[in-house]
Scaffold this active site. Structure first.
Site, PDB file in Angstrom:
ATOM      1  N   LYS A  61       0.897  -1.002   0.282  1.00 55.71           N
ATOM      2  CA  LYS A  61      -0.553   0.220   0.144  1.00 55.71           C
ATOM      3  C   LYS A  61       1.115   1.247  -0.084  1.00 55.71           C
ATOM      4  O   LYS A  61       0.610   2.442  -0.467  1.00 55.71           O
ATOM      5  CB  LYS A  61      -0.963  -0.128   1.109  1.00 55.71           C
ATOM      6  CG  LYS A  61      -2.137  -1.165   1.155  1.00 55.71           C
ATOM      7  CD  LYS A  61      -3.199  -0.369   0.102  1.00 55.71           C
ATOM      8  CE  LYS A  61      -3.787  -1.248   0.303  1.00 55.71           C
ATOM      9  NZ  LYS A  61      -4.674  -1.590  -0.856  1.00 55.71           N
TER      10      LYS A  61
ATOM     11  N   GLU B 271      -9.727   6.875   2.888  1.00 57.23           N
ATOM     12  CA  GLU B 271     -10.533   5.747   3.567  1.00 57.23           C
ATOM     13  C   GLU B 271      -9.371   4.047   3.864  1.00 57.23           C
ATOM     14  O   GLU B 271      -8.776   3.917   3.602  1.00 57.23           O
ATOM     15  CB  GLU B 271     -11.166   5.119   2.619  1.00 57.23           C
ATOM     16  CG  GLU B 271     -10.766   3.795   1.366  1.00 57.23           C
ATOM     17  CD  GLU B 271     -10.162   4.599   0.730  1.00 57.23           C
ATOM     18  OE1 GLU B 271      -9.718   5.715   0.444  1.00 57.23           O
ATOM     19  OE2 GLU B 271      -8.989   3.232   0.079  1.00 57.23           O
TER      20      GLU B 271
ATOM     21  N   SER C 229       1.725  -9.702  -1.032  1.00 60.97           N
ATOM     22  CA  SER C 229       1.431  -8.485  -0.485  1.00 60.97           C
ATOM     23  C   SER C 229       1.706  -7.421   0.496  1.00 60.97           C
ATOM     24  O   SER C 229       1.952  -6.540   0.922  1.00 60.97           O
ATOM     25  CB  SER C 229      -0.035  -7.956  -0.945  1.00 60.97           C
ATOM     26  OG  SER C 229      -1.220  -8.640  -0.198  1.00 60.97           O
TER      27      SER C 229
END
Lengths: 424, 249
Positions: free
Chosen positions: A90, A112, A380
């Site tokens: 991220k 968010e 990830s």
């Protein structure tokens, strides 16, 4: 050749900018700024240095010998995005967008978050770049992801629990959109996945494509012959990031693993491309495949991994799925947990529950592929954050006892050295 | 003056929403904006989201919502009904099908803010086909160019989501807002204008500049918190009628 960028916001029939006019201007301004800075050598150099020194890129492409042997097929490689600073991919997007926002003269960032990984990455990026940060998070997620809430606050972000609607990720998106519509003059909304209205799918894919570009380069340097790449798909930011450089390489299978939850029925999973719970729709600013009912109302979703627990999928992935370029498959919660255990025990690598869906996919398809080829799993994120979810599954009694004792200690205001001795 | 007042079909329940419509008309509202509850109303504030969630939790569907609309239309055939909802509820059943269902329920216009006028999935066309108006929603943050394009598209009505300054007890409408209203109406569209109107003084000031004053969340707010008891609902209905009367002036 399949285009890897949108055609005016659309990927075949999916995508678009289906938003009320109150939110149109900030999107159009963002699009113009992105198109300018993404070709600006100064911006790109600044980003490259942050990626290298702050995120810790490139991340390793790890050869997993024991997993390869046990699975009995293709050579297993794991792209360790979990080693990126803040623990997941991220940060690639958060840093990119925050740097862009700074160039645009914005001083306040909103985001968010569902699992909290995107919120965490954005909070860290804001701390690093000196920006004010507000993170909207569904009240349900605030409870199930407390460690990430605590860390976001440590980075100086304000975490706002969202109590409207289903009090999860989609409601946090709605709340962030409202904030942005009101405050866009000084505020940028860092959307965390490759979805939402244009230009977000293009922006997020661009900043996440570094994952796939590195895999491609690492494979070339080491003569690794990639037959397939697997990634988990919630909104789809890590998967589109790792897939993009391979979209036009027909020799590489691209496989997306969705959240199968606890079963195939409505409300039991978050599978948009497999099963029969989803349909085409327009929700939250974009056209794609969604878990919505026959009226168009969003339906409940379910997954053990908060990061995959969302009703929509990025429009580009929906298009790539419908064209057949990306194959989709879904894995149950328990298969994801098995994958966490398998890679932890055999490789010393702790997958996040989200990424474990990709691990589960690899465990299933490795033997379909020849031994001289490689199967790349995009991990990830790493699984440290999941301790409150995995501990009750893997060691329920000890965990319960620990929590009780810890609460008692805190209530009695005792030092850890004076706490009650745990028996097991 | 013209007052377009808002309610949500099925909030707090079918029966009460019909009584709310009665009260609004009795209080002087001459256009009813009826919202079909949607799970993700991102262009609305928290009050309308909460009210929508309450309606949805009761198992509300589009079909039931339009049945309520039809009953209201039968009780007030002279009062135009405009449906307000989100693209998902229009697109999922098929835009043409959705507009036809609206038509069959006595609706005369659609307001769907997230189907933009230049990418509306055929909404304007379907409305034309079935004899309804598509009413786009303009916002002050739009670029002049985009706003002028919208204004020149030949829409009969445009809903203008205004921004207005309130200083003390006096409501002022600044020059920027007046310019915005002018531009919205430039192509001949009648302007429906609102900005979270709360009292009669505000609507009086605004009414001089627009075709109709829009009042929305003020009515929903009267119901919220009163929806659980028969007594509360009765009180809210009376208050709504009085509020409509106050706004009409």
């Amino acid at each position: 050749m399949t285009s890897t960028v949108s055609n005016n916001g659309f990927f075949d029939k999916f995508g678009g900018k289906y938003v009320a006019e109150i939110i149109r201007r900030p999107l159009d301004d963002l699009e113009a700024a992105f198109n300018k800075y993404i070709h600006d050598p100064e911006f790109l150099e600044e980003l490259r240095i942050i990626q290298r020194d702050y995120i810790g890129r490139e991340t390793p492409l790890y050869y997993a010998p024991t997993a390869t042997e046990l699975l009995g097929g293709a050579q297993i490689y794991i792209k360790l995005e979990g080693l990126a600073n803040t623990g997941a991919h991220k940060i690639n997007n958060a840093i990119g967008q925050c740097l862009l926002a700074k160039k645009m003269g914005k001083t306040r960032i909103i985001a968010e978050t569902g699992a909290g990984q995107h919120g965490l990455a954005t909070a860290a990026a804001c701390a690093k770049l000196g920006l004010e940060c507000v993170v909207y998070m569904g009240e349900v997620d605030v409870r199930r992801q407390q460690p990430n809430v605590a860390t976001m606050e440590m980075y100086g972000a304000k975490v706002v629990p969202v109590t409207s609607g289903s009090r999860t990720l989609k409601d946090a998106v709605n709340e962030a959109m409202r904030d942005w519509a009101t405050n866009f003059k000084n505020t940028h909304y860092v959307l965390g996945s490759a979805l939402g209205p244009a230009p977000f799918p293009d922006i997020v894919r661009t900043f996440q494509s570094i994952i796939g570009e590195e895999v491609k380069r690492q494979a070339a340097e080491r003569n690794i012959d990639i037959a397939a790449v697997v990634a988990c798909v919630g909104g789809g930011s890590n998967s589109i990031g790792v897939f993009t450089p391979f979209i036009n390489d027909a020799n590489v299978r691209l496989i997306g693993a969705e959240a199968g939850g606890i079963g195939p029925n409505v409300g039991e999973n978050a599978a948009r491309m497999t099963g029969n719970a989803s349909r085409e729709g327009i929700v939250q600013g974009y056209k794609s495949r969604f878990l919505i009912d026959e009226d168009g109302q969003s339906m409940p979703t379910r997954s053990i991994s908060a990061g995959l627990d969302y009703m929509g999928i990025g429009p580009q992935l929906a298009a790539l799925g419908e064209s057949g370029r990306v194959e989709f498959t879904a894995f149950l919660d328990k298969e994801a947990l098995d994958a966490v255990k398998f890679f932890a025990r055999n490789e010393g690598i702790l997958f996040a529950l989200e990424s474990a869906h990709a691990g589960a996919a690899a465990m299933k398809i490795a033997k379909e592929l020849p031994k001289d080829k490689a199967l790349v799993i995009n991990m990830s994120g790493r699984g440290d954050k999941d301790i409150f979810i995995t501990s009750p599954v893997f060691r329920p009694e000890k965990w319960k006892e620990f929590l009780k004792a810890e609460l008692k200690r805190l209530e009695n205001n005792e030092d850890i050295h004076d706490a009650e001795i745990m028996n097991n | 003056m013209n007052l377009m007042s808002h309610l949500i079909a099925g909030f707090p329940d079918a029966e009460t929403s019909i009584a709310i419509a009665d009260a609004l008309v009795k209080g002087g509202a001459n256009i009813l904006e009826i919202q079909l509850a949607f799970s993700d109303p991102s262009a609305d504030g928290p009050a309308i989201q909460t009210a929508s969630t309450i309606a949805l939790d009761k198992g509300y569907s589009t079909k039931q919502g339009l049945e309520i609309v039809k009953k209201i239309h039968e009780r007030h055939p002279e009062t135009p009904i405009y449906i307000m909802t989100y693209g998902s509820l229009a697109f999922t059943p098929g835009i043409d099908n959705f507009v036809r269902m609206c038509k069959d329920s006595g609706v005369s216009a659609c307001i769907i803010p997230d189907l933009p006028f230049d990418c509306d999935e055929g909404l304007t066309e379907a409305c034309k086909k079935h004899g309804l108006e598509n009413i786009p929603v303009a916002a002050p943050s739009m670029t002049k160019e985009r706003l002028e394009t919208m204004a020149s598209k030949g829409f009969k009505y445009i809903y203008a989501a205004l921004r207005a300054g309130t200083t003390g007890s006096e409501t002022t409408i600044d020059q920027a807002t007046l310019d915005f209203i002018d531009t919205v109406g430039k192509g001949g569209a009648k302007v429906l204008g609102g900005f979270g109107i709360r009292n009669g003084e505000q609507s009086k000031v605004l009414s001089k500049h627009v075709y109709a004053v829009v009042a929305g969340s003020v009515f929903v707010n009267i119901v919220l918190g009163n929806e659980d008891s028969a007594e509360g609902r009765k009180k809210a209905i009376a208050e709504i009628e009085a509020k409509a009367r106050e706004l009409v002036g």
